[in-house]
Design a protein around this motif. Structure first.
Motif, mmCIF file in Angstrom:
data_model
loop_
_atom_site.group_PDB
_atom_site.id
_atom_site.type_symbol
_atom_site.label_atom_id
_atom_site.label_comp_id
_atom_site.label_asym_id
_atom_site.label_seq_id
_atom_site.Cartn_x
_atom_site.Cartn_y
_atom_site.Cartn_z
ATOM 1 N N GLU A 218 8.614 19.366 -23.601
ATOM 2 C CA GLU A 218 9.988 19.659 -23.224
ATOM 3 C C GLU A 218 10.877 18.474 -23.573
ATOM 4 O O GLU A 218 10.413 17.355 -23.737
ATOM 5 C CB GLU A 218 10.072 19.965 -21.737
ATOM 6 N N TYR B 199 20.599 21.166 -19.590
ATOM 7 C CA TYR B 199 20.151 20.943 -18.219
ATOM 8 C C TYR B 199 18.906 20.076 -18.230
ATOM 9 O O TYR B 199 18.000 20.281 -19.018
ATOM 10 C CB TYR B 199 19.837 22.270 -17.522
ATOM 11 N N ASP B 200 18.876 19.087 -17.347
ATOM 12 C CA ASP B 200 17.704 18.245 -17.164
ATOM 13 C C ASP B 200 17.465 18.087 -15.669
ATOM 14 O O ASP B 200 18.307 17.516 -14.965
ATOM 15 C CB ASP B 200 17.904 16.872 -17.811
ATOM 16 N N ARG B 201 16.356 18.620 -15.196
ATOM 17 C CA ARG B 201 15.999 18.588 -13.771
ATOM 18 C C ARG B 201 17.109 19.174 -12.903
ATOM 19 O O ARG B 201 17.454 18.633 -11.857
ATOM 20 C CB ARG B 201 15.680 17.173 -13.329
ATOM 21 N N GLY B 202 17.714 20.266 -13.360
ATOM 22 C CA GLY B 202 18.733 20.952 -12.593
ATOM 23 C C GLY B 202 20.126 20.346 -12.700
ATOM 24 O O GLY B 202 21.043 20.833 -12.067
ATOM 25 N N THR B 203 20.298 19.293 -13.479
ATOM 26 C CA THR B 203 21.595 18.649 -13.630
ATOM 27 C C THR B 203 22.142 18.959 -15.017
ATOM 28 O O THR B 203 21.453 18.838 -16.009
ATOM 29 C CB THR B 203 21.459 17.119 -13.475
ATOM 30 N N LYS C 240 13.528 15.758 -22.591
ATOM 31 C CA LYS C 240 13.916 15.022 -21.385
ATOM 32 C C LYS C 240 14.975 14.001 -21.761
ATOM 33 O O LYS C 240 15.157 13.662 -22.920
ATOM 34 C CB LYS C 240 12.711 14.301 -20.781
#
Length: 124
Positions: A25, A114-118, A27
């Motif tokens: 993925e 989006y990364d970790r919901g942000t 990141k």
């Protein structure tokens, strides 16, 4: 007659178990993003400043600083170079110079991911 349970890559999904991850993925590296570094430094400064109380003016200033920091943390803008592909070694070589898939935000007129919901806006 007994039914055979197919155990393979797709057999796990049929049997109700989750399949193993096949791909890596994208990141974001927080150290490569100036906005995330600034947010971290502001939080550290808030903790340090909150330990001391020098009267009403200081408390009011701390409150204004926290409000500004929350407003600043609401929008994160990172350069495209802050993203990296996290996968196995073969995939990492293939995606070494690739760009992550991005979506377009019409209101902000910027690409985002989006990364970790942000939601992180990308400045190319």
């Amino acid at each position: 007659m007994k039914k055979k349970l197919v155990v393979g890559l797709f057999g796990l999904c049929v049997a109700g178990m989750s399949a193993p991850a096949l791909a890596g993925e994208w990141k974001v590296n927080p150290r490569a993003c100036p906005d995330l570094r600034e947010d971290r430094a502001d939080r550290r400064e808030d903790r340090r400043d909150g330990r001391y109380n020098n009267g009403y003016g200081d408390r009011a200033e701390d409150r204004y600083d926290r409000r500004e920091n929350r407003r600043d943390e609401a929008v994160t803008i990172c350069p495209i170079s802050a993203f990296y592909y996290d996968g196995n070694k073969r995939e990492a070589r293939r995606y070494a110079n690739a760009r992550p898939p991005l979506s377009w935000d019409r209101r902000a007129r910027m690409y985002y991911r989006y990364d970790r919901g942000t939601k992180i806006y990308v400045r190319a």
